[in-house]
Write an enzyme that holds these catalytic residues in place. Structure first.
Site, PDB file in Angstrom:
ATOM      1  N   CYS A   1       1.101  -0.728  -0.299  1.00 43.82           N
ATOM      2  CA  CYS A   1      -0.222  -0.295  -0.146  1.00 43.82           C
ATOM      3  C   CYS A   1       0.679   1.172  -0.246  1.00 43.82           C
ATOM      4  O   CYS A   1       1.528   1.372  -0.914  1.00 43.82           O
ATOM      5  CB  CYS A   1      -1.095  -0.195   1.166  1.00 43.82           C
ATOM      6  SG  CYS A   1      -2.260   1.006   0.515  1.00 43.82           S
TER       7      CYS A   1
ATOM      8  N   LYS B   1     -11.459   8.922   0.027  1.00 45.10           N
ATOM      9  CA  LYS B   1     -11.112   7.888   0.783  1.00 45.10           C
ATOM     10  C   LYS B   1     -11.312   6.732   0.306  1.00 45.10           C
ATOM     11  O   LYS B   1     -12.181   6.398  -0.587  1.00 45.10           O
ATOM     12  CB  LYS B   1     -10.885   7.423   1.986  1.00 45.10           C
ATOM     13  CG  LYS B   1      -9.598   6.750   2.512  1.00 45.10           C
ATOM     14  CD  LYS B   1      -9.756   6.628   3.705  1.00 45.10           C
ATOM     15  CE  LYS B   1      -9.448   4.851   4.559  1.00 45.10           C
ATOM     16  NZ  LYS B   1      -9.051   5.343   5.617  1.00 45.10           N
TER      17      LYS B   1
ATOM     18  N   SER C   1      -7.221   0.964   0.942  1.00 44.25           N
ATOM     19  CA  SER C   1      -7.676   2.184   2.582  1.00 44.25           C
ATOM     20  C   SER C   1      -6.819   2.584   1.937  1.00 44.25           C
ATOM     21  O   SER C   1      -5.269   2.760   2.805  1.00 44.25           O
ATOM     22  CB  SER C   1      -8.030   1.164   3.576  1.00 44.25           C
ATOM     23  OG  SER C   1      -8.187   2.303   4.408  1.00 44.25           O
TER      24      SER C   1
ATOM     25  N   HIS D   1      -4.050  -4.438   0.991  1.00 45.46           N
ATOM     26  CA  HIS D   1      -3.848  -4.736   2.448  1.00 45.46           C
ATOM     27  C   HIS D   1      -4.309  -5.764   1.949  1.00 45.46           C
ATOM     28  O   HIS D   1      -5.637  -6.642   3.059  1.00 45.46           O
ATOM     29  CB  HIS D   1      -5.267  -3.666   3.169  1.00 45.46           C
ATOM     30  CG  HIS D   1      -3.924  -2.140   3.206  1.00 45.46           C
ATOM     31  ND1 HIS D   1      -2.437  -2.655   4.030  1.00 45.46           N
ATOM     32  CD2 HIS D   1      -4.284  -1.006   2.674  1.00 45.46           C
ATOM     33  CE1 HIS D   1      -2.785  -1.013   4.360  1.00 45.46           C
ATOM     34  NE2 HIS D   1      -3.691  -0.845   3.280  1.00 45.46           N
TER      35      HIS D   1
ATOM     36  N   GLU E   1      -3.360  -8.371   3.774  1.00 46.21           N
ATOM     37  CA  GLU E   1      -2.863  -9.067   4.841  1.00 46.21           C
ATOM     38  C   GLU E   1      -4.281  -8.504   5.904  1.00 46.21           C
ATOM     39  O   GLU E   1      -4.745  -9.366   7.035  1.00 46.21           O
ATOM     40  CB  GLU E   1      -2.145  -8.452   5.852  1.00 46.21           C
ATOM     41  CG  GLU E   1      -1.409  -7.117   5.916  1.00 46.21           C
ATOM     42  CD  GLU E   1      -2.024  -5.816   4.845  1.00 46.21           C
ATOM     43  OE1 GLU E   1      -1.708  -4.234   5.165  1.00 46.21           O
ATOM     44  OE2 GLU E   1      -2.127  -6.455   3.508  1.00 46.21           O
TER      45      GLU E   1
ATOM     46  N   ARG F   1     -13.130   4.181  13.078  1.00 46.23           N
ATOM     47  CA  ARG F   1     -12.359   5.582  14.184  1.00 46.23           C
ATOM     48  C   ARG F   1     -12.499   6.594  13.798  1.00 46.23           C
ATOM     49  O   ARG F   1     -13.018   7.649  14.234  1.00 46.23           O
ATOM     50  CB  ARG F   1     -11.048   4.895  13.947  1.00 46.23           C
ATOM     51  CG  ARG F   1     -10.358   5.489  14.160  1.00 46.23           C
ATOM     52  CD  ARG F   1      -8.387   5.271  13.004  1.00 46.23           C
ATOM     53  NE  ARG F   1      -8.745   5.795  12.117  1.00 46.23           N
ATOM     54  CZ  ARG F   1      -7.915   4.973  11.009  1.00 46.23           C
ATOM     55  NH1 ARG F   1      -6.816   4.013  11.491  1.00 46.23           N
ATOM     56  NH2 ARG F   1      -8.019   5.073   9.980  1.00 46.23           N
TER      57      ARG F   1
END
Length: 316
Positions: free
Chosen positions: A142, A163, A192, A235, A237, A249
Site C-alpha cells: 500500500c 478515500k 484503504s 492490503h 493482509e 475510528r
C-alpha cells in the site's frame, strides 16, 4: 514445494507451460533446505495487529520462515508500548550488515502527505536503497508500494477526492505468470488509501509490469522486470474487521467517511462485513515466498550476486 526433475527432461517445457513449478537437478544442487530469513519493516501504528496479520500469511506457506521485526525509529509508538518495541524490534543499525531472503515494508497512515514531508522519509529511502543489494525480494504494501515506486522509478501519485476504502474486484493482466499461479480470473482485495498512481503511467514504465488491476481501484500487483521488487497497492493482509475498525475510528474523529464499498453485508455498516480476500492474500504471499524468494535466493546469503531473475532461473 517444487518438483525436481532431470535436466532437459522434455516434460519440463510442458509442465512450465501449464504453470507447474518444476526445478532442474542442476539448480536444485545449488540449494538446500534452510529457513527463509524475512525482515518486516512495520510502519503501522498498531504494531501488534500488523505483526499478527503478516505472520498469519507467512505461516500459511510450506516453507520455514525466520522473521526479524524492524522499526524506523526508537520512539514510542502511539498504540504500542516501548517495552514491546525494545523487546521484539531491531533498529536498522542492527541489521544493515546482514542479508535477507525477503523484506516486507508495510503501509503507513501517511497517504495525504507528500513523501518529503514524512519525518522519517530519509530513513525509508535509505532502507529501500539498502534492500536492493541486501535482499533477494522486497514486498511493498500500500503506502510503501507508492513510496517504492516513487523512490525507485520516479512515479508520482495523485490525491483522490475521497478515500478509497472497500473490497474491489481485480483481474489478471497477464496469464501464466508465477506470481499468479492458482489465481482465479477475477479476485477480491481490500483497499484503504487517499492516493493512486495512474495505471497508465505504470504500464508505460519499461522496468515495471502490471500483473493485476481493477477498473475501480487501479493497479494492484506490480512487479519490477528484474523480479526483485513486488508492489502490492492494497492490503491483502487485512483481517475481516480492519476496514470496519478504520471506518468507525474515522466516524468517531468526525471525519464523516464514505462507507467502505462491497464490504459490509448489503453495504450496511450495521451488518457484519464479508471477508472475500483471505484465500487470495494467502496465495499471494505463498507464491511470493515460493517463486520470488525461495526459488531465486542463494543458499549462502553472503553472496547476493547469485540471485537470478525468475525468467532466467526457470530455464535452468
Amino acid at each position: 514445494m517444487p518438483v525436481k526433475i532431470p535436466d532437459n527432461l522434455p516434460a519440463a517445457e510442458i509442465l512450465s507451460a501449464e504453470n507447474i513449478f518444476v526445478m532442474s537437478e542442476t539448480r536444485a544442487a545449488h540449494q538446500d533446505i534452510r529457513p527463509m530469513k524475512v525482515l518486516i519493516l512495520n510502519l503501522m501504528p498498531n504494531k501488534i495487529e500488523t505483526e499478527t496479520q503478516l505472520l498469519r500469511l507467512l505461516g500459511n506457506t510450506p516453507l520455514q520462515v525466520d522473521v526479524d521485526l524492524l522499526r524506523i525509529h526508537d520512539k514510542e509508538s502511539r498504540h504500542t508500548s516501548l517495552d514491546h518495541m525494545n523487546t521484539f524490534y531491531r533498529d536498522f543499525e542492527d541489521v544493515r550488515h546482514k542479508n535477507y531472503d525477503g523484506l516486507i515494508i508495510t503501509g503507513a497512515p501517511l497517504g495525504q502527505l507528500d513523501f518529503e514531508e514524512v519525518t522519517y522519509w530519509d530513513h525509508i529511502r535509505e532502507i529501500i536503497d539498502w534492500s536492493q543489494s541486501h535482499v533477494t525480494s522486497v514486498l511493498f504494501l500500500c503506502w510503501a508500494a507508492h513510496a517504492g515506486l516513487y523512490h525507485l522509478y520516479g512515479l508520482k501519485r495523485e490525491l483522490l477526492k475521497t478515500k478509497r476504502s472497500g473490497v474491489f474486484v481485480h483481474s489478471r493482466s497477464c496469464d501464466h505468470h508465477p506470481l499468479l499461479r492458482g489465481f482465479d480470473e477475477e479476485f477480491f482485495a481490500p483497499h484503504s488509501r487517499y492516493a493512486e498512481i495512474p495505471v497508465a503511467q505504470i504500464h508505460a514504465h519499461p522496468a515495471l509490469q502490471v500483473l493485476a488491476e481493477s477498473d475501480e481501484a487501479g493497479a494492484y500487483l506490480v512487479l519490477s522486470r528484474n523480479s526483485r521488487n513486488l508492489f502490492v497497492i492494497g492490503h491483502p493482509e487485512y483481517q475481516k474487521s480492519t476496514l470496519s475498525d478504520e471506518y468507525h475510528r474515522d466516524l468517531a474523529a468526525g471525519i464523516n467517511p464514505e462507507i467502505p464499498q462491497n464490504y459490509f453485508r448489503n453495504d450496511d455498516p450495521a451488518q457484519p462485513p464479508v471477508a472475500r480476500w483471505h484465500s487470495h492474500g494467502s496465495l499471494l504471499v505463498s507464491n511470493w515466498l515460493n517463486y520470488y524468494v525461495y526459488q531465486l535466493t542463494p543458499y549462502d546469503l553472503s553472496d547476493m550476486s547469485a540471485i537470478t531473475p525468475w525468467e532466467a532461473s526457470s530455464k535452468s
